[in-house]
Design an enzyme around this catalytic site. Structure first.
Site, PDB file in Angstrom:
ATOM      1  N   ASN A   1      -0.199  -2.261   4.283  1.00  0.00           N
ATOM      2  CA  ASN A   1       0.289  -3.521   4.347  1.00  0.00           C
ATOM      3  C   ASN A   1       1.891  -3.717   4.503  1.00  0.00           C
ATOM      4  O   ASN A   1       2.561  -2.686   3.670  1.00  0.00           O
ATOM      5  CB  ASN A   1      -0.186  -4.381   3.050  1.00  0.00           C
ATOM      6  CG  ASN A   1      -0.051  -5.821   3.015  1.00  0.00           C
ATOM      7  OD1 ASN A   1      -0.163  -6.398   3.783  1.00  0.00           O
ATOM      8  ND2 ASN A   1       0.351  -6.348   1.573  1.00  0.00           N
TER       9      ASN A   1
ATOM     10  N   CYS B   1       0.921  -1.175  -0.035  1.00  0.00           N
ATOM     11  CA  CYS B   1      -0.197  -0.034   0.093  1.00  0.00           C
ATOM     12  C   CYS B   1       0.975   1.240  -0.064  1.00  0.00           C
ATOM     13  O   CYS B   1       1.890   1.018   0.569  1.00  0.00           O
ATOM     14  CB  CYS B   1      -0.783  -0.099   1.275  1.00  0.00           C
ATOM     15  SG  CYS B   1      -2.213  -1.335   1.215  1.00  0.00           S
TER      16      CYS B   1
END
Length: 199
Positions: A130, A52
Site C-alpha cells: 500500500n 504495508c
C-alpha cells in the site's frame, strides 16, 4: 478511532453474512451491501493511515521474503497456487496460456487470483504494498505493454526467471489505470521484487 469503528463494522458484518451465503464469489459486493460505510472505509485506506511493510533476508543459500497486510478488515485472502497452464487473460487482450507456476496470498474474484504477493517456481518474488497518495497510474499507451496494477504480479512472475528479466520487462511497462471491478477498485501500490540470487 472513528476509522477503526467503521472498519470493524465492515469486518464483523462480512463475517456474519458469510455464515448465510454460499456460491462462487459471493464476497463481491458483500461488504458494500452489508455496510453503508464501505466507501468511507475505502477512503480511510486511501488516506495514508494504513501502510504495508516487506522484508527480504538472505542467509547462505536461503532467501526469505515476508510482508504484512496492515488492514483492520479482510477480503477473504487465502493461499493461492496458479499452475503453469492456467490461462491469464489480461485487459490489454494478451493471453498468457503457459507460464511459470506461482504461489502467494490472493483474493479469488470470478476465478481470478488477485495476488497481494507471490513467488514463482524460479524463486522470483513480487509484493504489492500500500502506497496511498503516492501511486501514479497512466492512461492506455499504444507504445507500451499496458498492464493494470492488479495484473502486474502474474505478468512479471509468469514470464521472469530472474530479476534482470523482470527489470527488462518493467522498462516496457505502462501501469494502466484500469480497475478490476467496481467492487475492487485500483489500489495505490508500490512493489518490491526479490530473487534468491540475482542473475
Amino acid at each position: 478511532r472513528q476509522r477503526l469503528q467503521h472498519c470493524n463494522r465492515c469486518r464483523r458484518t462480512l463475517h456474519d453474512h458469510s455464515q448465510h451465503q454460499t456460491g462462487e464469489n459471493t464476497e463481491n459486493g458483500l461488504v458494500r451491501e452489508a455496510c453503508k460505510d464501505f466507501h468511507k472505509c475505502n477512503e480511510n485506506l486511501q488516506g495514508g493511515r494504513n501502510m504495508c511493510t516487506a522484508i527480504s533476508y538472505r542467509s547462505g543459500n536461503s532467501h526469505y521474503m515476508g510482508r504484512n497486510l496492515d488492514l483492520e478488515y479482510h477480503y477473504r485472502e487465502e493461499v493461492a497456487v496458479t499452475c503453469r497452464n492456467y490461462p491469464f487473460h489480461f485487459r490489454n487482450g494478451c493471453i498468457l496460456e503457459h507460464h511459470y507456476a506461482m504461489i502467494g496470498m490472493a483474493t479469488i474474484a470470478n476465478g481470478y487470483p488477485l495476488y497481494y504477493e507471490a513467488t514463482n517456481e524460479r524463486g522470483v518474488s513480487l509484493a504489492g504494498l500500500n502506497f496511498p497518495k503516492n501511486a501514479v497510474y497512466y492512461p492506455f499507451n499504444e507504445d507500451k505493454d499496458n498492464i493494470s496494477p492488479f495484473e502486474l504480479i502474474p505478468w512479471i512472475l509468469g514470464q521472469c526467471e530472474s530479476v534482470s528479466k523482470a527489470e527488462t520487462m518493467l522498462k516496457k511497462l505502462n501501469l494502466w489505470n484500469e480497475p478490476f471491478s467496481k467492487e475492487f477498485p485500483t489500489s495505490p501500490l508500490h512493489w518490491q521484487k526479490n530473487l534468491r540470487k540475482k542473475t
